[in-house]
Design a protein around this motif. Structure first.
Motif, mmCIF file in Angstrom:
data_model
loop_
_atom_site.group_PDB
_atom_site.id
_atom_site.type_symbol
_atom_site.label_atom_id
_atom_site.label_comp_id
_atom_site.label_asym_id
_atom_site.label_seq_id
_atom_site.Cartn_x
_atom_site.Cartn_y
_atom_site.Cartn_z
ATOM 1 N N SER A 257 0.834 -1.208 0.000
ATOM 2 C CA SER A 257 0.000 0.000 0.000
ATOM 3 C C SER A 257 0.860 1.245 0.000
ATOM 4 N N ALA A 258 1.873 1.267 0.865
ATOM 5 C CA ALA A 258 2.756 2.432 0.938
ATOM 6 C C ALA A 258 3.541 2.608 -0.354
ATOM 7 N N TYR A 259 4.006 1.507 -0.915
ATOM 8 C CA TYR A 259 4.746 1.570 -2.182
ATOM 9 C C TYR A 259 3.843 2.131 -3.285
ATOM 10 N N GLY A 260 2.605 1.661 -3.308
ATOM 11 C CA GLY A 260 1.664 2.140 -4.322
ATOM 12 C C GLY A 260 1.305 3.607 -4.147
ATOM 13 N N MET A 261 1.147 4.059 -2.896
ATOM 14 C CA MET A 261 0.835 5.458 -2.637
ATOM 15 C C MET A 261 1.974 6.369 -3.109
ATOM 16 N N ALA A 262 3.218 5.961 -2.830
ATOM 17 C CA ALA A 262 4.367 6.751 -3.278
ATOM 18 C C ALA A 262 4.499 6.720 -4.798
ATOM 19 N N TRP A 263 4.154 5.584 -5.403
ATOM 20 C CA TRP A 263 4.193 5.474 -6.877
ATOM 21 C C TRP A 263 3.181 6.428 -7.507
ATOM 22 N N MET A 264 1.970 6.482 -6.936
ATOM 23 C CA MET A 264 0.960 7.396 -7.463
ATOM 24 C C MET A 264 1.351 8.859 -7.263
ATOM 25 N N ALA A 265 2.221 9.110 -6.261
ATOM 26 C CA ALA A 265 2.698 10.470 -6.029
ATOM 27 C C ALA A 265 3.865 10.828 -6.948
ATOM 28 N N GLY A 266 4.263 9.891 -7.806
ATOM 29 C CA GLY A 266 5.313 10.165 -8.777
ATOM 30 C C GLY A 266 6.721 9.992 -8.258
ATOM 31 N N LYS A 267 6.907 9.255 -7.138
ATOM 32 C CA LYS A 267 8.231 9.067 -6.563
ATOM 33 C C LYS A 267 8.980 7.938 -7.270
ATOM 34 N N ASP A 268 10.321 8.009 -7.206
ATOM 35 C CA ASP A 268 11.114 6.960 -7.853
ATOM 36 C C ASP A 268 11.144 5.710 -6.985
ATOM 37 N N HIS A 269 11.758 4.664 -7.516
ATOM 38 C CA HIS A 269 11.731 3.360 -6.844
ATOM 39 C C HIS A 269 12.346 3.422 -5.448
ATOM 40 N N GLY A 270 13.494 4.102 -5.305
ATOM 41 C CA GLY A 270 14.158 4.152 -4.011
ATOM 42 C C GLY A 270 13.301 4.800 -2.944
ATOM 43 N N ILE B 258 15.310 -2.002 -1.923
ATOM 44 C CA ILE B 258 16.000 -0.710 -2.036
ATOM 45 C C ILE B 258 17.342 -0.887 -2.730
ATOM 46 N N GLU B 259 18.102 -1.899 -2.287
ATOM 47 C CA GLU B 259 19.427 -2.129 -2.855
ATOM 48 C C GLU B 259 19.354 -2.516 -4.331
ATOM 49 N N ALA B 260 18.228 -3.091 -4.734
ATOM 50 C CA ALA B 260 18.096 -3.524 -6.133
ATOM 51 C C ALA B 260 18.235 -2.357 -7.091
ATOM 52 N N GLU B 261 17.974 -1.143 -6.612
ATOM 53 C CA GLU B 261 18.086 0.040 -7.469
ATOM 54 C C GLU B 261 19.519 0.262 -7.936
ATOM 55 N N SER B 262 20.486 -0.064 -7.058
ATOM 56 C CA SER B 262 21.895 0.120 -7.412
ATOM 57 C C SER B 262 22.604 -1.201 -7.677
ATOM 58 N N GLY B 263 21.833 -2.291 -7.690
ATOM 59 C CA GLY B 263 22.429 -3.594 -7.950
ATOM 60 C C GLY B 263 22.670 -4.359 -6.666
ATOM 61 N N LEU B 264 21.937 -5.437 -6.454
ATOM 62 C CA LEU B 264 22.056 -6.233 -5.233
ATOM 63 C C LEU B 264 23.178 -7.248 -5.418
ATOM 64 N N THR B 265 24.375 -6.911 -4.946
ATOM 65 C CA THR B 265 25.546 -7.764 -5.113
ATOM 66 C C THR B 265 25.650 -8.770 -3.966
ATOM 67 N N TRP B 266 26.469 -9.781 -4.163
ATOM 68 C CA TRP B 266 26.644 -10.791 -3.131
ATOM 69 C C TRP B 266 27.225 -10.207 -1.837
ATOM 70 N N PRO B 267 28.230 -9.304 -1.872
ATOM 71 C CA PRO B 267 28.701 -8.708 -0.612
ATOM 72 C C PRO B 267 27.593 -7.991 0.162
ATOM 73 N N LYS B 268 26.728 -7.267 -0.539
ATOM 74 C CA LYS B 268 25.609 -6.592 0.138
ATOM 75 C C LYS B 268 24.658 -7.613 0.747
ATOM 76 N N LEU B 269 24.357 -8.665 -0.024
ATOM 77 C CA LEU B 269 23.447 -9.697 0.468
ATOM 78 C C LEU B 269 24.042 -10.426 1.655
#
Length: 306
Positions: A79-92, A146-157
């Motif tokens: 719901s929160a993700y959808g509300m921010a999407w409708m407000a025109g916000k980016d993925h992060g 969130i991390e997927a926006e910049s690439g979810l690498t194995w060290p981050k995971l």
């Protein structure tokens, strides 16, 4: 309604005391943070281990309640993700706002509140369940998105997995569940020693909440703060309540305790995630706003559920 306000008012008075102590510099912020770390890393893990390991309920393993809490948290996130999407916000931005709407302050806020409402036995079991949901599902999911926006690498995971598995509260809850599954009892002398920590943990935790809020400052008030606050305080318990209605078969006292836990402000470490993802202005303002408004929303919820 007055009885309900009188029930939860001591909780908010302790938070206010922590706020004032830091604001007037009677106690150094580092001292109160140190006390909070002692509670979160030593007192509460042992108390939760003893409560879950020797408890009378199987809340954390109750499949329907666990599924309802997971489902409600996921719906609140969506719901929160959808509300921010409708407000025109980016993925992060969408993912960060959604994180604040799906994880409660179960450790510092949830235990005292649910204990007052439902008693200590149910409170610790609900706390264990919330820890499992938040630390094994919601937080890793939110950080990964969130991390997927910049690439979810194995060290981050790997860093994320390590952080989850070494969380003292989660370790205490899981250890308690394992101990309970063995059928072995806890020595009375150990229970007595851990019992001495229980009255200390809750007030120190609440003072720490107030101190943490006192160290924050209201930044630019954005619509994102409104979305996060309304979604966390209203939509999260609403979705959890609807999922509980759909997935019947659990005692009423457990249902109420789960909904109350979902109605609390977001986790305190939301500010740390805000710093990490460079959105500390929204995180700080949302934390202050949700903590203040939760007195009204929680009082109303308890009045409706009584």
């Amino acid at each position: 309604m007055f009885d309900i306000i009188r029930l939860i008012l001591p909780i908010y008075l302790l938070i206010a005391v922590g706020f004032v102590l830091i604001r007037i510099r009677y106690i150094a912020p580092a001292d109160l943070r140190g006390a909070g770390r002692l509670v979160i890393r030593f007192f509460l893990p042992l108390v939760v281990f003893a409560a879950v390991g020797a408890g009378q309920h199987d809340t954390a393993l109750h499949p329907m309640l666990f599924a309802a809490y997971v489902g409600g948290s996921l719906l609140s996130y969506a719901s929160a993700y959808g509300m921010a999407w409708m407000a025109g916000k980016d993925h992060g931005v969408r993912a960060f706002e959604a994180m604040g709407c799906s994880c409660s302050n179960s450790a510092f806020f949830g235990l005292p509140i649910v204990t007052l409402v439902s008693g200590p036995a149910i409170a610790f079991d609900i706390f264990a369940m919330a820890l499992l949901v938040e630390n094994l599902i919601m937080i890793p999911l939110a950080v990964s998105i969130i991390e997927a926006e910049s690439g979810l690498t194995w060290p981050k995971l790997r860093k994320l997995i390590f952080g989850v598995l070494t969380n003292p509260l989660l370790v205490g809850a899981v250890a308690g569940l394992i101990w309970k599954a063995t059928g072995l009892g806890l020595p009375q002398i150990a229970l007595d020693a851990i019992g001495l920590m229980t009255p200390v943990a809750a007030p120190v935790a609440l003072l720490t909440v107030g101190g943490a809020v006192a160290e924050l400052s209201l930044r630019t008030f954005r619509w994102g703060v409104v979305r996060i606050t309304l979604c966390k305080l209203i939509l999260h318990p609403l979705w959890v309540g609807l999922m509980i209605l759909l997935l019947s078969g659990m005692p009423g006292d457990l249902q109420i305790a789960a909904i109350v836990n979902a109605s609390l402000p977001m986790m305190s470490v939301y500010m740390l995630f805000g710093i990490r993802f460079r959105r500390e202005d929204v995180a700080a303002t949302a934390l202050i706003t949700a903590t203040a408004l939760s007195f009204v929303t929680l009082s109303t919820l308890l009045y409706l559920l009584r």
